[in-house]
Write a protein that holds these residues in place. Structure first.
Motif, PDB file in Angstrom:
ATOM      1  N   SER A  33       0.843  -1.187   0.000  1.00  0.00           N
ATOM      2  CA  SER A  33       0.000   0.000   0.000  1.00  0.00           C
ATOM      3  C   SER A  33       0.880   1.239   0.000  1.00  0.00           C
ATOM      4  CB  SER A  33      -0.925   0.006   1.223  1.00  0.00           C
ATOM      5  OG  SER A  33      -0.164   0.007   2.416  1.00  0.00           O
ATOM      6  N   ASN A  35       0.745   3.854   1.694  1.00  0.00           N
ATOM      7  CA  ASN A  35       1.040   4.419   3.006  1.00  0.00           C
ATOM      8  C   ASN A  35       1.749   3.426   3.936  1.00  0.00           C
ATOM      9  OD1 ASN A  35      -0.954   2.649   3.776  1.00  0.00           O
ATOM     10  ND2 ASN A  35      -2.428   4.229   4.375  1.00  0.00           N
ATOM     11  N   ARG A  37       0.582   0.954   5.475  1.00  0.00           N
ATOM     12  CA  ARG A  37      -0.250   0.404   6.545  1.00  0.00           C
ATOM     13  C   ARG A  37      -0.817  -0.955   6.158  1.00  0.00           C
ATOM     14  NH1 ARG A  37      -3.727   5.908   7.929  1.00  0.00           N
ATOM     15  NH2 ARG A  37      -1.969   7.148   8.715  1.00  0.00           N
ATOM     16  N   VAL A  38      -1.173  -1.723   7.178  1.00  0.00           N
ATOM     17  CA  VAL A  38      -1.726  -3.054   6.941  1.00  0.00           C
ATOM     18  C   VAL A  38      -2.988  -3.272   7.772  1.00  0.00           C
ATOM     19  CG1 VAL A  38       0.513  -4.069   6.376  1.00  0.00           C
ATOM     20  CG2 VAL A  38      -0.298  -4.099   8.748  1.00  0.00           C
ATOM     21  N   ILE A  39      -3.765  -4.274   7.366  1.00  0.00           N
ATOM     22  CA  ILE A  39      -4.940  -4.715   8.104  1.00  0.00           C
ATOM     23  C   ILE A  39      -4.675  -6.136   8.577  1.00  0.00           C
ATOM     24  CG2 ILE A  39      -7.412  -5.262   7.954  1.00  0.00           C
ATOM     25  CD1 ILE A  39      -7.595  -3.193   5.695  1.00  0.00           C
ATOM     26  N   GLU A  40      -4.821  -6.362   9.865  1.00  0.00           N
ATOM     27  CA  GLU A  40      -4.597  -7.700  10.395  1.00  0.00           C
ATOM     28  C   GLU A  40      -5.780  -8.605  10.090  1.00  0.00           C
ATOM     29  OE1 GLU A  40      -3.784  -7.131  14.555  1.00  0.00           O
ATOM     30  OE2 GLU A  40      -1.634  -6.856  14.188  1.00  0.00           O
ATOM     31  N   ASP A  55      -3.368  -2.063   3.539  1.00  0.00           N
ATOM     32  CA  ASP A  55      -4.534  -1.197   3.715  1.00  0.00           C
ATOM     33  C   ASP A  55      -4.509  -0.181   2.572  1.00  0.00           C
ATOM     34  OD1 ASP A  55      -6.655   0.287   4.569  1.00  0.00           O
ATOM     35  OD2 ASP A  55      -5.702   1.036   6.397  1.00  0.00           O
ATOM     36  N   THR A  57      -5.065   2.675  -0.173  1.00  0.00           N
ATOM     37  CA  THR A  57      -5.439   4.085  -0.075  1.00  0.00           C
ATOM     38  C   THR A  57      -6.198   4.513  -1.330  1.00  0.00           C
ATOM     39  OG1 THR A  57      -3.423   4.843  -1.168  1.00  0.00           O
ATOM     40  CG2 THR A  57      -3.318   4.504   1.230  1.00  0.00           C
TER      41      THR A  57
END
Length: 208
Positions: A33, A35, A37-40, A55, A57
């Protein structure tokens, strides 16, 4: 996204899906991504974190649209018979890897393995069905109600299809949307549920 190999140590087919650990799937590549960021992703049966996915964007979404738009012209011009053969191959690959896909669905979704196997079979059928429908897209020629004019209807790909799927059937609700869109000559962008994204990653790698 990182999935521990021991989770699938008894399933040698898991090596087929190593590309999905590299990030989003956009334009034939697997970038992270924008940014970082990640989603668990959580196993609902144990509440253990089993993976982390990018995650995406708005910039990532725009990149996906650009990639789908770039591919649209060539896919639109791909002969229906060729599109049919590709969709049929997707069905065959899902059938061959059914046990791996079922294990993955059970892991991230929590449904019984028996139910997950049924979902994989159901999901694969959308590709077989639409492989056959791809060569049957035709037009219509008729007489207007007034009798004064002839009406010609020509079916053409509408463009890019944005597909959003729920958590409860991560394979079947994806293929139910992907297969007819591809059969019609459209390109697609899939946004799976953040609770169960791993199956979508596996399918993307498999179809590639």
């Amino acid at each position: 996204m990182n999935i521990s190999p021991e989770l699938f140590e008894q399933d040698s087919d898991m090596s087929d899906y190593t590309p999905f650990s590299h990030g989003l799937y956009i334009g034939g590549k697997w970038p992270p991504s924008s940014n970082g960021r990640v989603i668990e992703v959580v196993d609902p049966s144990t509440e253990a974190v089993i993976a982390a996915v990018p995650d995406a964007t708005l910039a990532d979404a725009a990149a996906a649209v650009d990639a789908a738009a770039e591919a649209a012209a060539s896919w639109r011009e791909t002969p229906p018979r060729r599109r049919s053969e590709i969709l049929r191959r997707c069905f065959e690959l899902m059938t061959e890897r059914a046990e791996t896909l079922a294990a993955l669905i059970s892991l991230e979704n929590g449904k019984a393995l028996r139910d997950a196997r049924g979902e994989v079979a159901y999901a694969a059928e959308f590709f077989r069905w639409n492989a056959e429908e791809a060569v049957r897209i035709s037009g219509e020629f008729g007489l207007a109600p007034s009798g004064a004019n002839r009406i010609v209807v020509d079916y053409q790909p509408i463009g890019i299809c944005v597909l959003i799927t729920p958590w409860n059937f991560p394979a079947a609700m994806a293929t139910r949307k992907i297969a007819p869109a591809l059969a019609a000559g459209c390109t697609v962008i899939l946004k799976p549920a953040s609770e169960t994204p791993l199956t979508a990653y596996a399918l993307a790698a498999l179809y590639e």
